[in-house]
Enzyme design. Sequence first.
Site, short mmCIF file in Angstrom:
data_model
loop_
_atom_site.label_atom_id
_atom_site.label_comp_id
_atom_site.label_asym_id
_atom_site.label_seq_id
_atom_site.Cartn_x
_atom_site.Cartn_y
_atom_site.Cartn_z
N SER A 140 -13.19 -46.29 57.03
CA SER A 140 -13.00 -47.76 56.58
C SER A 140 -13.37 -47.49 55.45
CB SER A 140 -13.86 -48.68 57.18
OG SER A 140 -13.41 -50.11 56.53
N MET A 160 -6.61 -58.39 58.83
CA MET A 160 -7.12 -59.67 59.02
C MET A 160 -5.65 -60.69 58.63
SD MET A 160 -10.84 -58.20 58.29
CE MET A 160 -10.12 -56.31 57.91
N GLY A 209 -21.45 -53.75 59.02
CA GLY A 209 -22.51 -53.66 59.67
C GLY A 209 -23.34 -52.31 60.27
C1 DX5 Z 1 -14.42 -56.41 57.30
C2 DX5 Z 1 -14.20 -55.16 57.55
C3 DX5 Z 1 -14.62 -53.85 57.85
C4 DX5 Z 1 -15.58 -53.43 57.14
C5 DX5 Z 1 -16.92 -52.57 57.39
O1 DX5 Z 1 -13.86 -57.13 57.38
O2 DX5 Z 1 -13.06 -55.10 58.61
O3 DX5 Z 1 -14.28 -52.29 58.18
O4 DX5 Z 1 -14.69 -52.60 55.67
O5 DX5 Z 1 -17.54 -51.81 56.05
P1 DX5 Z 1 -19.42 -51.86 56.14
O6 DX5 Z 1 -19.33 -50.92 57.38
O7 DX5 Z 1 -20.03 -51.71 55.51
O8 DX5 Z 1 -19.76 -53.25 56.99
ZN ZN Z 2 -12.24 -53.56 59.95
#
Ligand code: DX5
Ligand code: ZN
Length: 217
Positions: free
Chosen positions: A7, A67, A176
């Site tokens: 991501s 989102m 996470g």
């Molecule tokens: C959260 C996002 C995730 C996030 C993951 O709202 O949808 O894709 O960027 O990031 P990490 O791996 O740091 O939790």
């Molecule tokens: Zn995401």
Amino acid sequence: MKLLAPSILAADFSNLRQQIRYTELGGADWIHCDIMDGKFVPNISFGPSIVSAVKRITDLTIDVHLMIENPDSYIEDFINAGADIITVHQEEVVHLDRTLNLIKSLGAKAAVAVNPATPLNSLDEILDDVDMILLMSVNPGFGGQNFIGKSIKKIEQLSKIKKENNNRFLIQVDGGIDKQNISQVSNAGCDVFVAGSAIFKNENITAASVELKKLIT
Ligand code: DX5
Ligand code: ZN
């Protein structure tokens, strides 16, 4: 097949081309783009122009996680920008069947995400119609949050449903994920692993990608 989807939310945007290249060298399969509007989630990230820049940087699959409120109004923009797969949130979309058809009619793969508190049975009617189901393992809005442990049970449940119904959708898990929990997430039935901080906050992005890839394959 197990796929790694870094991501870019956690990437250094002043150096995006190099950062994406590092993940490619480490075996990344998709690039996950988190689109946040400050309404559906309490944070703002980026829009179609960054997605189109990513498309020009890489040949990997562009995975766009919306989102945002009213995603129907923006789906075409993101597909024109280069999205290969579009994920909308079950909690936001009232006419889910219509939205999935819209995504597919524009030539992209269609996916649905559910937040940690959203039950799997809310997806019963669309299991045959989706290319992927995204299980959120954090409450969406921010990178760098802790994996919610009870997500493992939900992944196992969805995996069981998929087998029982002979469904073809991929199971994606997002939030996470790190080297401590990724094997467990994999064993529970995840196909596509999103990782932001665990990759881009590491001083060696390629090595971090290689390590995660090794733990899932
Ligand atoms: C959260 C996002 C995730 C996030 C993951 O709202 O949808 O894709 O960027 O990031 P990490 O791996 O740091 O939790
Ligand atoms: Zn995401």
